[in-house]
Design an enzyme around this catalytic site. Sequence first.
Site, mmCIF file in Angstrom:
data_model
loop_
_atom_site.group_PDB
_atom_site.id
_atom_site.type_symbol
_atom_site.label_atom_id
_atom_site.label_comp_id
_atom_site.label_asym_id
_atom_site.label_seq_id
_atom_site.Cartn_x
_atom_site.Cartn_y
_atom_site.Cartn_z
ATOM 1 N N HIS A 9 -0.736 5.729 -4.725
ATOM 2 C CA HIS A 9 0.409 4.827 -4.827
ATOM 3 C C HIS A 9 1.171 4.790 -3.507
ATOM 4 O O HIS A 9 1.806 5.774 -3.112
ATOM 5 C CB HIS A 9 1.311 5.312 -5.960
ATOM 6 C CG HIS A 9 2.506 4.472 -6.204
ATOM 7 N ND1 HIS A 9 3.801 4.934 -6.014
ATOM 8 C CD2 HIS A 9 2.638 3.190 -6.632
ATOM 9 C CE1 HIS A 9 4.654 3.989 -6.336
ATOM 10 N NE2 HIS A 9 3.981 2.915 -6.705
ATOM 11 N N GLU A 36 -3.158 1.911 -2.379
ATOM 12 C CA GLU A 36 -2.355 0.730 -2.679
ATOM 13 C C GLU A 36 -1.595 0.251 -1.442
ATOM 14 O O GLU A 36 -1.055 1.057 -0.683
ATOM 15 C CB GLU A 36 -1.349 1.036 -3.785
ATOM 16 C CG GLU A 36 -0.550 -0.197 -4.197
ATOM 17 C CD GLU A 36 0.691 0.136 -4.999
ATOM 18 O OE1 GLU A 36 1.055 -0.696 -5.854
ATOM 19 O OE2 GLU A 36 1.302 1.203 -4.767
ATOM 20 N N ASP A 38 1.443 -2.628 -0.817
ATOM 21 C CA ASP A 38 2.347 -3.741 -1.108
ATOM 22 C C ASP A 38 2.509 -4.501 0.199
ATOM 23 O O ASP A 38 2.642 -3.891 1.263
ATOM 24 C CB ASP A 38 3.715 -3.235 -1.563
ATOM 25 C CG ASP A 38 3.645 -2.458 -2.862
ATOM 26 O OD1 ASP A 38 3.168 -3.012 -3.851
ATOM 27 O OD2 ASP A 38 4.076 -1.287 -2.865
ATOM 28 N N HIS A 51 6.988 -2.066 0.631
ATOM 29 C CA HIS A 51 7.180 -2.240 -0.809
ATOM 30 C C HIS A 51 8.253 -3.258 -1.155
ATOM 31 O O HIS A 51 8.114 -4.026 -2.104
ATOM 32 C CB HIS A 51 7.540 -0.905 -1.471
ATOM 33 C CG HIS A 51 7.802 -1.033 -2.938
ATOM 34 N ND1 HIS A 51 9.067 -1.156 -3.462
ATOM 35 C CD2 HIS A 51 6.957 -1.100 -3.993
ATOM 36 C CE1 HIS A 51 8.991 -1.274 -4.778
ATOM 37 N NE2 HIS A 51 7.726 -1.245 -5.128
ATOM 38 N N GLU A 141 -0.793 -5.583 -3.579
ATOM 39 C CA GLU A 141 0.168 -6.433 -4.302
ATOM 40 C C GLU A 141 0.934 -7.307 -3.316
ATOM 41 O O GLU A 141 1.755 -6.799 -2.548
ATOM 42 C CB GLU A 141 1.168 -5.603 -5.099
ATOM 43 C CG GLU A 141 2.142 -6.488 -5.864
ATOM 44 C CD GLU A 141 3.279 -5.739 -6.546
ATOM 45 O OE1 GLU A 141 4.227 -6.420 -7.014
ATOM 46 O OE2 GLU A 141 3.235 -4.484 -6.596
#
Length: 311
Positions: A9, A36, A38, A51, A141
């Site tokens: 994460h 991950e 973002d 993020h 993301e």
Amino acid sequence: MEAFTVIAHRGASGYLPEHTLEGAAMAHAMGADFIEQDVVLTRDRSLIVLHDLFLDAVTDVADRFPDRCRDDGRHYAIDFDLKDIRTLRVNERRQTNGKAAFPSRFPVDSNIFRVPTLDEEIILIQGMNQSTGRDTGLYIEPKSPAWHLREGADIMKDLLTVLSHHGYHSRSDKVRVQSFDDQALKRARNDLKTELTLVQLIGDNSWRESDTDFDYLLTDAGLREVSSYADGIGPWLLQVVQFNGPTGQAGFTSLVEQAHQHGLFVHAYTLRSDQLPKEMNDFDQALRFLLEHSGLDGIFTDFPDRITKLS
């Protein structure tokens, strides 16, 4: 037990500041299956790994550019060119009062890191895959696609372009694109014609992550609709685990089983040793419980090494 997917994460964010190249390298070395990212857009349309839409919580932007905030007092990445972003130093996440969000983590006043671009992080991970023989994937993301569109920027289209440039085109490629915005995912699949693996994130309606009705997505009809454009779901961990009775005994909702019935994998977020539900006071015990009983296909964690050792 079938292989359990470990998603780092924001990198190995329990040990190094989130979304730094150093944190991504550490997560790779710890054996995470995916790392991950973002991503948000800068004013000159560079995708950076961050993020929040704004820079304040994890950089020294307020010190370097005190007059560049919006009316809400925040410094938004889209108001800065990449050359400006390059001057910033990244720190461990701070709360609005300036204190560390996670006090036991990397010292919050150690500003020795930089904001990476998505290109740089892909080059790093692909390079480490080659040099180690591992096959660590990307889990990306694009933040708030509808907000970016209102700002005149098409973050989903730009993301797919960058991924294509780096050789990611199909479901067989080890990349996942996730979003809380169901309309953005539908557009990616149906209008932008991506064949990449898509993941519908599911939050709580009160969070206002998007205009998506998450309560509906948690129903059987909602999951059936998700399966028409996405390959998996990413629910909040407490949408999978439930605590009942005066002793807070842990059990599970029917979400994972229902999702599997519609052919969707389930990767829940986020398991942190320093932010466990009050009913779960031991990380390893909570992890074993999830591995043995939840039916989850994988999980996001700030501490990927602690899962790869057990899964």
